[in-house]
Design a protein around this motif. Sequence first.
Motif, PDB file in Angstrom:
ATOM      1  N   ALA B 112      55.333 -21.708  -8.355  1.00 43.60           N
ATOM      2  CA  ALA B 112      55.633 -21.224  -7.002  1.00 43.60           C
ATOM      3  C   ALA B 112      56.651 -20.075  -7.026  1.00 43.60           C
ATOM      4  CB  ALA B 112      56.180 -22.371  -6.154  1.00 43.60           C
ATOM      5  N   ASP B 113      57.493 -20.019  -8.066  1.00 42.57           N
ATOM      6  CA  ASP B 113      58.555 -18.998  -8.109  1.00 42.57           C
ATOM      7  C   ASP B 113      58.118 -17.696  -8.774  1.00 42.57           C
ATOM      8  OD1 ASP B 113      60.021 -21.022  -7.089  1.00 42.57           O
ATOM      9  OD2 ASP B 113      61.168 -21.447  -8.911  1.00 42.57           O
ATOM     10  N   ARG B 114      56.937 -17.722  -9.427  1.00 39.40           N
ATOM     11  CA  ARG B 114      56.597 -16.588 -10.307  1.00 39.40           C
ATOM     12  C   ARG B 114      56.306 -15.306  -9.532  1.00 39.40           C
ATOM     13  NH1 ARG B 114      52.499 -20.132 -14.016  1.00 39.40           N
ATOM     14  NH2 ARG B 114      54.043 -21.634 -14.722  1.00 39.40           N
ATOM     15  N   ALA B 115      55.562 -15.435  -8.441  1.00 35.97           N
ATOM     16  CA  ALA B 115      55.173 -14.238  -7.694  1.00 35.97           C
ATOM     17  C   ALA B 115      56.414 -13.548  -7.127  1.00 35.97           C
ATOM     18  CB  ALA B 115      54.205 -14.605  -6.577  1.00 35.97           C
ATOM     19  N   ALA B 116      57.349 -14.346  -6.600  1.00 39.32           N
ATOM     20  CA  ALA B 116      58.568 -13.775  -6.028  1.00 39.32           C
ATOM     21  C   ALA B 116      59.390 -13.067  -7.114  1.00 39.32           C
ATOM     22  CB  ALA B 116      59.401 -14.863  -5.368  1.00 39.32           C
ATOM     23  N   ALA B 117      59.406 -13.661  -8.309  1.00 39.80           N
ATOM     24  CA  ALA B 117      60.143 -13.047  -9.412  1.00 39.80           C
ATOM     25  C   ALA B 117      59.549 -11.677  -9.747  1.00 39.80           C
ATOM     26  CB  ALA B 117      60.102 -13.958 -10.636  1.00 39.80           C
ATOM     27  N   LEU B 118      58.224 -11.598  -9.719  1.00 42.95           N
ATOM     28  CA  LEU B 118      57.561 -10.341 -10.040  1.00 42.95           C
ATOM     29  C   LEU B 118      57.866  -9.283  -8.969  1.00 42.95           C
ATOM     30  CD1 LEU B 118      55.685  -9.209 -12.238  1.00 42.95           C
ATOM     31  CD2 LEU B 118      53.748  -9.815 -10.802  1.00 42.95           C
ATOM     32  N   THR B 119      57.785  -9.691  -7.719  1.00 37.82           N
ATOM     33  CA  THR B 119      58.099  -8.765  -6.630  1.00 37.82           C
ATOM     34  C   THR B 119      59.531  -8.247  -6.763  1.00 37.82           C
ATOM     35  OG1 THR B 119      56.715 -10.183  -5.265  1.00 37.82           O
ATOM     36  CG2 THR B 119      57.961  -8.472  -4.124  1.00 37.82           C
ATOM     37  N   GLY B 120      60.470  -9.163  -7.007  1.00 37.82           N
ATOM     38  CA  GLY B 120      61.874  -8.774  -7.157  1.00 37.82           C
ATOM     39  C   GLY B 120      62.066  -7.792  -8.298  1.00 37.82           C
ATOM     40  N   THR B 121      61.369  -8.037  -9.404  1.00 41.36           N
ATOM     41  CA  THR B 121      61.482  -7.148 -10.558  1.00 41.36           C
ATOM     42  C   THR B 121      60.962  -5.757 -10.227  1.00 41.36           C
ATOM     43  OG1 THR B 121      61.272  -8.991 -12.078  1.00 41.36           O
ATOM     44  CG2 THR B 121      60.784  -6.811 -12.954  1.00 41.36           C
ATOM     45  N   TYR B 122      59.827  -5.691  -9.523  1.00 40.81           N
ATOM     46  CA  TYR B 122      59.271  -4.383  -9.168  1.00 40.81           C
ATOM     47  C   TYR B 122      60.164  -3.642  -8.189  1.00 40.81           C
ATOM     48  CZ  TYR B 122      54.889  -5.312 -11.601  1.00 40.81           C
ATOM     49  OH  TYR B 122      53.938  -5.552 -12.560  1.00 40.81           O
ATOM     50  N   GLU B 123      60.875  -4.398  -7.320  1.00 40.76           N
ATOM     51  CA  GLU B 123      61.800  -3.729  -6.406  1.00 40.76           C
ATOM     52  C   GLU B 123      62.954  -3.090  -7.168  1.00 40.76           C
ATOM     53  OE1 GLU B 123      62.927  -6.616  -3.475  1.00 40.76           O
ATOM     54  OE2 GLU B 123      60.918  -6.581  -2.593  1.00 40.76           O
ATOM     55  N   ARG B 124      63.442  -3.805  -8.174  1.00 39.07           N
ATOM     56  CA  ARG B 124      64.567  -3.265  -8.933  1.00 39.07           C
ATOM     57  C   ARG B 124      64.134  -2.162  -9.897  1.00 39.07           C
ATOM     58  NH1 ARG B 124      69.777  -4.173 -10.740  1.00 39.07           N
ATOM     59  NH2 ARG B 124      70.272  -6.002  -9.518  1.00 39.07           N
ATOM     60  N   PHE B 125      62.978  -2.348 -10.502  1.00 43.52           N
ATOM     61  CA  PHE B 125      62.524  -1.402 -11.532  1.00 43.52           C
ATOM     62  C   PHE B 125      61.260  -0.680 -11.064  1.00 43.52           C
ATOM     63  CE2 PHE B 125      64.597  -4.984 -13.661  1.00 43.52           C
ATOM     64  CZ  PHE B 125      65.591  -4.338 -14.359  1.00 43.52           C
ATOM     65  N   ALA B 126      61.447   0.368 -10.283  1.00 43.66           N
ATOM     66  CA  ALA B 126      60.304   1.105  -9.732  1.00 43.66           C
ATOM     67  C   ALA B 126      59.439   1.679 -10.860  1.00 43.66           C
ATOM     68  CB  ALA B 126      60.795   2.217  -8.819  1.00 43.66           C
ATOM     69  N   LEU B 127      60.117   2.064 -11.931  1.00 42.13           N
ATOM     70  CA  LEU B 127      59.435   2.611 -13.107  1.00 42.13           C
ATOM     71  C   LEU B 127      58.334   1.678 -13.613  1.00 42.13           C
ATOM     72  CD1 LEU B 127      59.830   4.398 -15.925  1.00 42.13           C
ATOM     73  CD2 LEU B 127      61.096   2.363 -16.564  1.00 42.13           C
ATOM     74  N   LEU B 128      58.651   0.366 -13.625  1.00 41.92           N
ATOM     75  CA  LEU B 128      57.676  -0.608 -14.114  1.00 41.92           C
ATOM     76  C   LEU B 128      56.594  -0.846 -13.072  1.00 41.92           C
ATOM     77  CD1 LEU B 128      60.131  -3.161 -15.758  1.00 41.92           C
ATOM     78  CD2 LEU B 128      58.902  -1.294 -16.842  1.00 41.92           C
ATOM     79  N   ALA B 129      56.984  -0.834 -11.808  1.00 46.12           N
ATOM     80  CA  ALA B 129      56.013  -1.066 -10.731  1.00 46.12           C
ATOM     81  C   ALA B 129      54.917  -0.007 -10.759  1.00 46.12           C
ATOM     82  CB  ALA B 129      56.725  -1.059  -9.387  1.00 46.12           C
ATOM     83  N   ASP B 130      55.321   1.238 -11.006  1.00 46.85           N
ATOM     84  CA  ASP B 130      54.353   2.338 -10.998  1.00 46.85           C
ATOM     85  C   ASP B 130      53.324   2.211 -12.113  1.00 46.85           C
ATOM     86  OD1 ASP B 130      55.767   3.328  -8.924  1.00 46.85           O
ATOM     87  OD2 ASP B 130      56.886   4.810 -10.107  1.00 46.85           O
ATOM     88  N   ARG B 131      53.723   1.578 -13.196  1.00 42.90           N
ATOM     89  CA  ARG B 131      52.832   1.555 -14.366  1.00 42.90           C
ATOM     90  C   ARG B 131      52.364   0.157 -14.709  1.00 42.90           C
ATOM     91  NH1 ARG B 131      56.408   5.705 -18.046  1.00 42.90           N
ATOM     92  NH2 ARG B 131      56.907   7.055 -16.293  1.00 42.90           N
ATOM     93  N   ARG B 132      52.344  -0.735 -13.734  1.00 50.17           N
ATOM     94  CA  ARG B 132      52.128  -2.150 -14.041  1.00 50.17           C
ATOM     95  C   ARG B 132      50.823  -2.432 -14.776  1.00 50.17           C
ATOM     96  NH1 ARG B 132      52.200  -4.561  -8.043  1.00 50.17           N
ATOM     97  NH2 ARG B 132      53.722  -2.910  -7.698  1.00 50.17           N
ATOM     98  N   ARG B 133      49.787  -1.623 -14.538  1.00 52.08           N
ATOM     99  CA  ARG B 133      48.490  -1.919 -15.171  1.00 52.08           C
ATOM    100  C   ARG B 133      48.345  -1.255 -16.540  1.00 52.08           C
ATOM    101  NH1 ARG B 133      47.644  -5.456 -12.036  1.00 52.08           N
ATOM    102  NH2 ARG B 133      47.402  -5.151  -9.804  1.00 52.08           N
ATOM    103  N   ARG B 134      49.327  -0.451 -16.923  1.00 51.25           N
ATOM    104  CA  ARG B 134      49.203   0.219 -18.233  1.00 51.25           C
ATOM    105  C   ARG B 134      49.618  -0.706 -19.366  1.00 51.25           C
ATOM    106  NH1 ARG B 134      51.551   5.902 -18.653  1.00 51.25           N
ATOM    107  NH2 ARG B 134      51.498   6.647 -16.503  1.00 51.25           N
ATOM    108  N   LEU B 135      49.114  -0.424 -20.550  1.00 52.01           N
ATOM    109  CA  LEU B 135      49.533  -1.197 -21.709  1.00 52.01           C
ATOM    110  C   LEU B 135      50.992  -0.883 -22.015  1.00 52.01           C
ATOM    111  CD1 LEU B 135      46.505  -0.988 -24.173  1.00 52.01           C
ATOM    112  CD2 LEU B 135      47.205  -2.894 -22.729  1.00 52.01           C
ATOM    113  N   ALA B 136      51.742  -1.921 -22.411  1.00 46.89           N
ATOM    114  CA  ALA B 136      53.158  -1.735 -22.677  1.00 46.89           C
ATOM    115  C   ALA B 136      53.375  -0.760 -23.830  1.00 46.89           C
ATOM    116  CB  ALA B 136      53.815  -3.077 -22.978  1.00 46.89           C
ATOM    117  N   GLY B 137      52.370  -0.637 -24.707  1.00 49.55           N
ATOM    118  CA  GLY B 137      52.464   0.286 -25.832  1.00 49.55           C
ATOM    119  C   GLY B 137      52.541   1.744 -25.416  1.00 49.55           C
TER     120      GLY B 137
END
Lengths: 292, 239
Positions: B112-137
């Motif tokens: 139940a907490d996972r989705a909120a954690a992801l949203t919070g992370t994307y709010e703090r780290f816009a850089l990651l939000a923009d590239r969420r579907r890309r490979l981390a490599g």
Amino acid sequence: MQEFVQFTLGGVSVGMIYAAIALSLVLIWRGTRILNYSQGGMAMFSAYVALIVINHTGNYWLGFVVALAFGLVLGAVLERVVVRPVESKPPLNAVIVTIGLLILLEGVAGIIYGGQFRSFPPAFSITGIKIGSFGLGVSRSDVFTAVAVLAAALLLAALFRYTAVGLRLRATAFSPAVARLLGVRIGRVLTLGWALAGLFGALAGVLVSPSTFLYPNSMDSIFVLGFTAAVIGGLESPAGAIAGGVILGVLLNYVGGYLGANLVDLYGLGILVLVLMVRPSGLFSTTATRQV
Amino acid sequence: MSDGAVLDIRDIVAGYGGGPVLDGLSISVQAGTITAVLGANGAGKTTLLRTISGFVRPRRGRIEVGGVNLARRRPEEIARAGVAHVPEGQGVITELTIEENLRLGALIRPSADRAAALTGTYERFALLADRRRRLAGTLSGGERQILVIARALMAAPQVLLLDEPSLGLAPRIVAQIMNLVRQLRDDSGLTVLLVEQNARSALEIADRGIVLNLGKIAADEDAADLAADVSLRRHYLGF
């Protein structure tokens, strides 16, 4: 023309059986870096379980489901009891253990069921399908084989892609140390990998036995060809395993059809050697080496 | 156990078979603070973190997190108890997407907490939000460092272990990363044990500084005092 269509379609159907074995090998290889030589034995044993249930109840589908469940449990139990102690040891230990398992499974099957060839019922009719007077060279049973393996592979892909369990499986395959740092209980994940491999082995065993008969060694050559399919696919990639199986099945069906059925195993081994010599990382691999 | 200590290490002895690399260390990390562990190569800094997170089994001593002794438990169980370890050389899973890396970090939390954690992370780290579907490599070194820190935070850890986050990064990126760690302490009360070769950058953000030398504690002081102690700095830290 008709021959070519027949050989091709027949090859796809057989190839899906190689694909199922290849997939089971890939599932274990990705998680543990172990090549499971006992995979054919596990498949054969599951097929015997199916045969017993079918003969006792007269219900093919009950036997089919029980065999898959048996394969799942067999894989999990073998990983926990026999393979776990050698997982952190040198690779040769696991090779010896899984070869030992193969001999054990085939021996026990011989003790329980005897060595004679047993006929195994197909799911559907084995008469060739015709469109008008044009024979396709495949039966309803062959179509079922291809559809069943494809469906199972798609379910597996969905599990990998869309579930938390699948994410744990992939993370453990790519980087077990990082997975552990993030709290993934990789022991359970490895058990699950073996269980799924057992399931795909059982599927292959039940699907191939109507055309090969069932006896303690009946899966040996299927295993070698399944391994070849996995190598063609690069041993790492589930999609590569399916593609490798189909490619191999079609190629060998041309060999069997045009050159003679006796040559199939020989050409299969030839292809294995050729792939290992020319492109050992498989036809579909994108990364040349793996960072360990 | 000292008051307010989230991580309390008592008399730890650990190593790789030969003589001990950590020789009777005791460290106490207070809640909501950054503790910097400094020292030369081979002082035992990385071994300290690997011992806390369970990859090296201590021969003796206690490692308490929130009052529970985790010494000699398995790494995955230690992670589940609230210790997030960001290893040296990063540890992004390059074959997974950025979002999959992040989701992996939250799998030890209730679903139940996972989705909120992801949203919070994307709010703090816009850089990651923009590239969420890309490979981390596909990320650069600095971006990967941000991803692994963000991934560690997805687990809502009690304590974050950071091993050489500045390693191999340009000075400007190092400043960004250090700033991020400082912000996380100030905004979210994050507790951090930071191992750094780059003593100057680490002491700028740390509350407390510990100097390791040959597996023993050579100094354990307020970060400001440590940075001001010229002879200690020259002797152990080289600046």
